[in-house]
Design an enzyme around this catalytic site. Sequence first.
Site, PDB file in Angstrom:
ATOM      1  N   LYS A  57       0.799  -1.080  -0.006  1.00  0.00           N
ATOM      2  CA  LYS A  57      -0.008  -0.033  -0.052  1.00  0.00           C
ATOM      3  C   LYS A  57       0.847   1.196  -0.136  1.00  0.00           C
ATOM      4  O   LYS A  57       2.102   1.095   0.196  1.00  0.00           O
ATOM      5  CB  LYS A  57      -0.924   0.075   1.193  1.00  0.00           C
ATOM      6  CG  LYS A  57      -0.056  -0.078   2.582  1.00  0.00           C
ATOM      7  CD  LYS A  57      -1.278  -0.005   3.771  1.00  0.00           C
ATOM      8  CE  LYS A  57      -0.139   0.014   5.013  1.00  0.00           C
ATOM      9  NZ  LYS A  57      -1.075  -0.036   6.261  1.00  0.00           N
ATOM     10  N   ARG A  94      -9.885   0.837  15.455  1.00  0.00           N
ATOM     11  CA  ARG A  94      -9.786   1.551  14.260  1.00  0.00           C
ATOM     12  C   ARG A  94     -10.751   0.894  13.310  1.00  0.00           C
ATOM     13  O   ARG A  94     -11.740   1.567  13.311  1.00  0.00           O
ATOM     14  CB  ARG A  94      -8.157   1.448  13.756  1.00  0.00           C
ATOM     15  CG  ARG A  94      -8.046   2.570  12.760  1.00  0.00           C
ATOM     16  CD  ARG A  94      -6.560   2.849  12.111  1.00  0.00           C
ATOM     17  NE  ARG A  94      -6.074   1.271  11.841  1.00  0.00           N
ATOM     18  CZ  ARG A  94      -4.884   1.185  11.387  1.00  0.00           C
ATOM     19  NH1 ARG A  94      -4.043   1.999  11.199  1.00  0.00           N
ATOM     20  NH2 ARG A  94      -4.517   0.202  10.659  1.00  0.00           N
ATOM     21  N   TYR A  99      17.762  30.064   6.624  1.00  0.00           N
ATOM     22  CA  TYR A  99      16.760  31.144   7.215  1.00  0.00           C
ATOM     23  C   TYR A  99      16.764  30.889   8.391  1.00  0.00           C
ATOM     24  O   TYR A  99      16.753  30.219   9.106  1.00  0.00           O
ATOM     25  CB  TYR A  99      15.393  30.323   6.773  1.00  0.00           C
ATOM     26  CG  TYR A  99      14.820  30.485   5.340  1.00  0.00           C
ATOM     27  CD1 TYR A  99      14.839  31.620   4.659  1.00  0.00           C
ATOM     28  CD2 TYR A  99      14.712  29.362   4.326  1.00  0.00           C
ATOM     29  CE1 TYR A  99      14.474  32.000   3.111  1.00  0.00           C
ATOM     30  CE2 TYR A  99      14.576  29.733   3.031  1.00  0.00           C
ATOM     31  CZ  TYR A  99      14.304  30.929   2.333  1.00  0.00           C
ATOM     32  OH  TYR A  99      13.873  31.103   1.147  1.00  0.00           O
ATOM     33  N   MET A 132      13.096  25.022   0.832  1.00  0.00           N
ATOM     34  CA  MET A 132      12.134  24.296  -0.143  1.00  0.00           C
ATOM     35  C   MET A 132      13.286  23.377  -1.068  1.00  0.00           C
ATOM     36  O   MET A 132      12.679  22.385  -1.289  1.00  0.00           O
ATOM     37  CB  MET A 132      11.426  25.202  -1.015  1.00  0.00           C
ATOM     38  CG  MET A 132      10.463  24.779  -2.139  1.00  0.00           C
ATOM     39  SD  MET A 132       9.615  25.769  -3.086  1.00  0.00           S
ATOM     40  CE  MET A 132       8.473  26.467  -1.974  1.00  0.00           C
TER      41      MET A 132
END
Length: 359
Positions: free
Chosen positions: A35, A132, A256, A304
């Site tokens: 998955k 769950r 930063y 980024m």
Amino acid sequence: MIPRVTATVDLSALTHNLGIVRKLAPRSRVMAAVKADAYGHGAVPVSRALEQAGVDALAVACLEEAMSLRQARIQAPIALLEGVISGEEAAQAVYEQLQIVVHDHWQIELLERLPDSARLTLWFKLDSGMHRLGFPLADVPRLREVLARHPLWRFAGWITHLACADEPDNPFTREQISRFEAALEGVPGPRSIANSAGLIAWPQTRVDWVRPGLMLYGCSPLPQVSAAALGLRPAMRLESRIIAVREYAAGEGIGYGLSFRCPERMRIGVVAIGYADGMHRAFGNGTPVMVRGRRAYLAGRVSMDMITVDLREVPDAAVGDPVLLWGEGLPAEEIAGWAGTLSYELFCGLTQRVRFRYR
């Protein structure tokens, strides 16, 4: 064109790790969890490799994931761990010969609307304490009545999921196992309990079926046991490269917020990977990477598209040098700890900017 960030997946490591599973549970059939795009490793190539290695079944979360495998001509049995959510999905699952994990009575109602001739295969998921998905354990007699009403339905077995298997000292796993066994005492049908952590730490969960996930990809699910100690090989190697090297004086800030201050005159390398590639912004100063076979350390915030690293331990580092973010020699589970997360999230968090290669 030279890729900025490369994830190299070693398919032989997957088959090696499947061998470790079989050694731990030699009498169990293996349903491999693929998955979430095979935990970020690429569901189609991973599933194909596992199918060729003789895995007994594959497990995905939903119909969309299963369809991508069928469209790639993966023929192994595939189980839908979340089952189906509509009549259309139920019909498609039957057509594609998928195994449906049923966890609620409304799903049974969907299946009962199918033609009587539908040759469907299903599991019943029981809630042994994780709370769950799953039927209450007290529903087992009612579920047996459902099966008796539908003799053409192929019953694959009873399945449950462990909440605390990665904590070997937590008695709740033993409680879950006891509840599951008590609810099914004298009841026919295969059983499945173990995920990777259960398979390793709780031998009593190695029943008819085991469902390894993380360990197939070469990571340990147990915080106190390394993958190497278990004989596992990491399947993924994530790399970028240095695109600039600069020297700064003591006291200069980096990145930063200037969150790193140079303690002395030192070289800083700029590496072409950032949170847009899946390098978590939560990684802080001191997170290790590998350059020329030696550890270097993050110096400043992840941005980024780039990270900055302290090169004092690698004085010969130069522009163009490969940088290992995780993989053999730098385990993903170790790196994940620097971001306060798990290797699962590192793998699944890689973005489309990452170039995947398979060998």
